[in-house]
Design a protein around this motif. Sequence first.
Motif, mmCIF file in Angstrom:
data_model
loop_
_atom_site.group_PDB
_atom_site.id
_atom_site.type_symbol
_atom_site.label_atom_id
_atom_site.label_comp_id
_atom_site.label_asym_id
_atom_site.label_seq_id
_atom_site.Cartn_x
_atom_site.Cartn_y
_atom_site.Cartn_z
ATOM 1 N N GLU A 157 0.630 -1.285 0.115
ATOM 2 C CA GLU A 157 0.039 0.057 -0.058
ATOM 3 C C GLU A 157 0.918 1.155 0.163
ATOM 4 O O GLU A 157 0.639 2.265 -0.783
ATOM 5 C CB GLU A 157 -0.955 -0.067 1.107
ATOM 6 C CG GLU A 157 -1.968 1.102 1.077
ATOM 7 C CD GLU A 157 -3.000 1.166 0.133
ATOM 8 O OE1 GLU A 157 -3.800 1.999 0.155
ATOM 9 O OE2 GLU A 157 -3.021 0.125 -0.415
ATOM 10 N N ARG A 161 0.875 4.001 -3.117
ATOM 11 C CA ARG A 161 0.258 5.619 -2.671
ATOM 12 C C ARG A 161 1.144 6.616 -2.277
ATOM 13 O O ARG A 161 1.068 7.774 -2.775
ATOM 14 C CB ARG A 161 -0.472 5.442 -1.323
ATOM 15 C CG ARG A 161 -1.864 4.471 -1.425
ATOM 16 C CD ARG A 161 -2.706 5.191 -2.652
ATOM 17 N NE ARG A 161 -3.840 4.259 -2.931
ATOM 18 C CZ ARG A 161 -4.667 4.235 -3.808
ATOM 19 N NH1 ARG A 161 -4.204 5.194 -4.512
ATOM 20 N NH2 ARG A 161 -5.528 3.372 -4.079
ATOM 21 N N SER A 244 -6.488 -0.539 -4.838
ATOM 22 C CA SER A 244 -5.460 -0.460 -3.793
ATOM 23 C C SER A 244 -5.162 -1.784 -3.168
ATOM 24 O O SER A 244 -6.059 -2.554 -3.142
ATOM 25 C CB SER A 244 -5.849 0.715 -2.426
ATOM 26 O OG SER A 244 -7.132 0.127 -1.921
ATOM 27 N N LEU A 246 -5.235 -2.126 0.234
ATOM 28 C CA LEU A 246 -5.963 -2.225 1.335
ATOM 29 C C LEU A 246 -7.278 -2.759 0.872
ATOM 30 O O LEU A 246 -8.110 -3.523 1.553
ATOM 31 C CB LEU A 246 -6.272 -0.969 1.727
ATOM 32 C CG LEU A 246 -7.192 -0.645 2.912
ATOM 33 C CD1 LEU A 246 -6.751 -1.675 4.049
ATOM 34 C CD2 LEU A 246 -7.508 0.637 3.467
#
Length: 293
Positions: A157, A161, A244, A246
Amino acid sequence: MGVLFLLVVAFTTPGFVSLPNMMALSGTVSLVGCVAVGMTFITISGNIMSFALGATAAATSMLIAHYSSAGAGMAIAIGLVFALAVSGIQGLIVGVFRANPLIVSIASLSLLFGTAQYFSGGQSLYVETNVFAWLKSRPFGLPAAMVVFVAIAILGELILRFTRFGQHILLVGSNINASVVAGIRTWRTVLGCYALAGLCAGVCGLLLAARFGSGTMEFGIGYDYSAISAVLVGGTAIAGGSGSVLRTVIGVLVIAVLQSILLLRGFETQYQYFLIGVIVLLAILVQGRRVAS
């Protein structure tokens, strides 16, 4: 709402909160989760999915088992380098030659199975006694495999990001031609995605070898399907450009909990695959509707 309903069904299912089931659930989440994190990078980059990650994990487990007599460090290094190289080569072919990623992965799957079966004689390879005992420990009260998976998910992640590479993945997945015009070397981005996916599959292979004390190509069966199911259920766009790690973790939990519920309620394997297939189709239809609107 759907997740809440699933949790209600789970906690009203006899045996779901028992220690044996929780241990089995954590094992499933850890193994499938590692492959799914890797699959996320491939899907977001616009290359749909790979059918070879499960086979890569299985072949890695065999290599690690074979070299375990040389020590844990050597075995792990050989296994992870192998997984990175095998998947990286696929990324190079897809990224440089714009080859169809599905065809490349199917060819790689066949090559991996054929080569592994030839060199092993179709037999399982066994790990040297207690070499990976530390992967059966319980740091912080959690199974070591779960700790490894959580670490990989967090790292994945963060890469997606908060790094330039992560932003390039999203841009390439959204529009590869526009990315080329913007000066992004798309082949490097695709290669990086596949290399990361290979490493994640390699870690899964390590966890498999440690958990079962052996390595065999049979370990890889079903992992690709479960991983891509988790990625899509988690909401990552099958066309690429958004998603993502997540969300994938949430998808992994949903798939694992659903499988556990069906198993505890006495449903046979074919019904489990059927229901998960329906859920994946619904996820794709929801994505298509959002794009159309």
